[in-house]
Design a protein around this motif. Sequence first.
Motif, mmCIF file in Angstrom:
data_model
loop_
_atom_site.group_PDB
_atom_site.id
_atom_site.type_symbol
_atom_site.label_atom_id
_atom_site.label_comp_id
_atom_site.label_asym_id
_atom_site.label_seq_id
_atom_site.Cartn_x
_atom_site.Cartn_y
_atom_site.Cartn_z
ATOM 1 N N VAL A 132 0.871 -1.175 0.000
ATOM 2 C CA VAL A 132 0.000 0.000 0.000
ATOM 3 C C VAL A 132 0.906 1.223 0.000
ATOM 4 C CG1 VAL A 132 -1.788 1.273 1.237
ATOM 5 C CG2 VAL A 132 -1.786 -1.222 1.305
ATOM 6 N N VAL A 134 0.910 5.313 0.457
ATOM 7 C CA VAL A 134 0.088 6.400 0.972
ATOM 8 C C VAL A 134 0.839 7.719 0.740
ATOM 9 C CG1 VAL A 134 -1.035 7.347 3.030
ATOM 10 C CG2 VAL A 134 -0.953 4.874 2.692
ATOM 11 N N ILE A 144 -3.549 0.680 -3.542
ATOM 12 C CA ILE A 144 -3.379 -0.665 -3.000
ATOM 13 C C ILE A 144 -2.969 -1.586 -4.139
ATOM 14 C CG2 ILE A 144 -4.551 -2.588 -1.858
ATOM 15 C CD1 ILE A 144 -6.569 -0.402 -0.779
ATOM 16 N N GLY A 159 -8.579 2.607 -2.714
ATOM 17 C CA GLY A 159 -7.363 3.159 -2.121
ATOM 18 C C GLY A 159 -7.482 4.594 -1.638
ATOM 19 N N GLU A 160 -8.687 5.137 -1.614
ATOM 20 C CA GLU A 160 -8.865 6.521 -1.117
ATOM 21 C C GLU A 160 -8.851 6.516 0.401
ATOM 22 O OE1 GLU A 160 -8.836 9.492 -2.145
ATOM 23 O OE2 GLU A 160 -9.049 9.371 -4.326
ATOM 24 N N VAL A 161 -7.722 6.137 0.947
ATOM 25 C CA VAL A 161 -7.614 5.937 2.393
ATOM 26 C C VAL A 161 -7.751 7.238 3.189
ATOM 27 C CG1 VAL A 161 -6.196 3.890 2.081
ATOM 28 C CG2 VAL A 161 -5.095 6.118 2.344
ATOM 29 N N MET A 164 -11.022 7.642 5.240
ATOM 30 C CA MET A 164 -11.474 6.796 6.349
ATOM 31 C C MET A 164 -11.602 7.701 7.571
ATOM 32 S SD MET A 164 -8.515 4.481 8.185
ATOM 33 C CE MET A 164 -7.277 4.616 6.921
ATOM 34 N N ASN A 250 -5.173 0.833 10.576
ATOM 35 C CA ASN A 250 -6.434 0.343 10.006
ATOM 36 C C ASN A 250 -6.219 -0.251 8.614
ATOM 37 O OD1 ASN A 250 -7.860 1.021 12.262
ATOM 38 N ND2 ASN A 250 -8.845 2.835 11.403
ATOM 39 N N ILE A 251 -5.411 0.420 7.813
ATOM 40 C CA ILE A 251 -5.123 -0.100 6.471
ATOM 41 C C ILE A 251 -4.439 -1.459 6.581
ATOM 42 C CG2 ILE A 251 -3.763 0.282 4.374
ATOM 43 C CD1 ILE A 251 -4.030 3.336 4.996
ATOM 44 N N ASN B 250 -15.509 3.032 6.521
ATOM 45 C CA ASN B 250 -14.058 2.971 6.308
ATOM 46 C C ASN B 250 -13.687 1.894 5.294
ATOM 47 O OD1 ASN B 250 -13.613 5.073 8.034
ATOM 48 N ND2 ASN B 250 -12.847 3.837 9.737
ATOM 49 N N SER B 253 -14.631 3.233 1.888
ATOM 50 C CA SER B 253 -13.709 4.272 1.408
ATOM 51 C C SER B 253 -12.401 3.660 0.907
ATOM 52 C CB SER B 253 -13.389 5.272 2.525
ATOM 53 O OG SER B 253 -14.551 5.967 2.918
ATOM 54 N N ILE B 254 -11.900 2.673 1.611
ATOM 55 C CA ILE B 254 -10.588 2.100 1.273
ATOM 56 C C ILE B 254 -10.677 1.147 0.078
ATOM 57 C CG2 ILE B 254 -8.739 0.582 2.139
ATOM 58 C CD1 ILE B 254 -9.255 1.818 4.929
#
Lengths: 316, 316
Positions: A132, A134, A144, A159-161, A164, A250-251, B250, B253-254
């Motif tokens: 991943v 960022v 991702i 992948g729009e982290v 979150m 979280n990811i 979340n 979104s991810i």
Amino acid sequence: MYLAGVDLGGTNTKIGVLDENGEIIKSTSIKTLSSNGPWKTLERIWAAIKKMLQEKNIDEDDLQGIGLGIPGPVVDNSVVSSFANFPWDDNIDIADMMEKITGKKTKVDNDVNVIALGEAVYGAAKGYKISVTVALGTGIGGGIYIDGKVLSGATGSGGEVGHMKLVRDGKLCGCGQKGCFEAYASATGLVREAISRLYINKNNLLYKSIGGKVENLEAKHIFDAALEGDSFSIDLVDYEAEHLAMGLGNIISIINPEIVVLGGGVAMAGDFLLDKVREKLPEYAYSEAVRNIIIKTGNLGNDAGIKGAAALLLEK
Amino acid sequence: MYLAGVDLGGTNTKIGVLDENGEIIKSTSIKTLSSNGPWKTLERIWAAIKKMLQEKNIDEDDLQGIGLGIPGPVVDNSVVSSFANFPWDDNIDIADMMEKITGKKTKVDNDVNVIALGEAVYGAAKGYKISVTVALGTGIGGGIYIDGKVLSGATGSGGEVGHMKLVRDGKLCGCGQKGCFEAYASATGLVREAISRLYINKNNLLYKSIGGKVENLEAKHIFDAALEGDSFSIDLVDYEAEHLAMGLGNIISIINPEIVVLGGGVAMAGDFLLDKVREKLPEYAYSEAVRNIIIKTGNLGNDAGIKGAAALLLEK
């Protein structure tokens, strides 16, 4: 065989030609001039690519294809749902347009996904199957990479982290929602926290270092003052590290990647910041997933956009 | 051609034989008896499969392979890093053992990933390219299905969404960390919140409905009392919906899935709960990703484990 990679930006567009080893053998930058519309812009990009091929004595037939990174969500590596900073229509099939202009296979993806692909194929995450990336800049974006391909998602926003939520009903984000990762851990998030604190505490090195001009404050000032031992700024770096650890945690829990690559201005703080993140992560990420995780900064720098775009042609 | 699917549980193991349409043509349940060790257990499973094939007059050669869902993280569809409720060694290559016993191609995955695969291939998410299945039971588990395959992750814990953190330094979770999604929105999370509230408010239908025996309280009692109009219980359902929306938001979104499938005891509350979640989601998930999201309950029920395990043989 050669590949062309295009990093389409609001003002400038960077274009490069890569050889089969992924080295940029020639690159250039042109004005995007998006107000002339997509056809004109793409034609000028193609002219720039052809000029570079000529200069390098490469036969046009040896160009395998063109990859484009674009600021906006992209569906099926082809259609751009909406352009972030361009006066162009929604749902334009950019890949199809470019193929009509060039006769070359063209693939398109979101600019942050492209950076993630670049780092995965040619950069800091090379050799790993799941990574991943960022990007910690004005906002937070991400990509991702799983088994040879970046996750686009159903509508191009995989992948729009950055959006979150870390805090219920938390800080207002540029997206209009509240409590987003981006509202805390982006460069903007760090700077606004610093400004809020400086409002009631001016007796610190950070305030001095910017000559009291809070409107000039950047993330870099905070990291610099912290490195000089300013406890006010060290607290701010801890704030950044804490929220970064929660978001990355979280990811990591959800995706279970082998490696997380950090890019953008905030990542330039390097190990001074990352060591704090590494220390805090085990509190925030599922133990199975965090045990052997690698956290490092990207290593493609400004070339990530060009290299990643070219790598779109190599996706599985 | 036929497939066998095995849902290995702490006490009982469910085993089924599927035809090429994904229908279970025969199924059975045996005691796992894990204390006899993995070889013995797998041999008994194979005996049960052969018995079913005979009963259905299916030639053993027509069995294409065997899939197993196992409670624990699985690497490379083969090696189980650790067993959640079994006295078996870490890092056993269960697929290899089973292939030695049976001579049949065998694939293994985590039990929740297997349920996610089952729903994606045969169930509520059939026909979608990207789906996430979240099991809301005693804990919260999940599986992420992308283009024909469930995301295993680097160490077999891909999709462990239950341990994403919703609250910094929040409620203690069974995993030892704090603030996990599971600590709020699992059946256990809801019940402990209810118990905490009942401690200071006993003047409500919920308390009456369990005859004051708080130790017997289950999530179902709360949903039932809420449906009867008990405002104390409606508040608790709102608490559940709010945290579910934040956690699912979340994930959305991810990953940007087309559909989220909910399973487990909490999901049995159905649209009464899901409508509240759907209403709250746009506050929590990135707008591009949430716009067309579909949220529904799983439809394979108790067959999800068997069907999903068999579907492992169909993964890309």
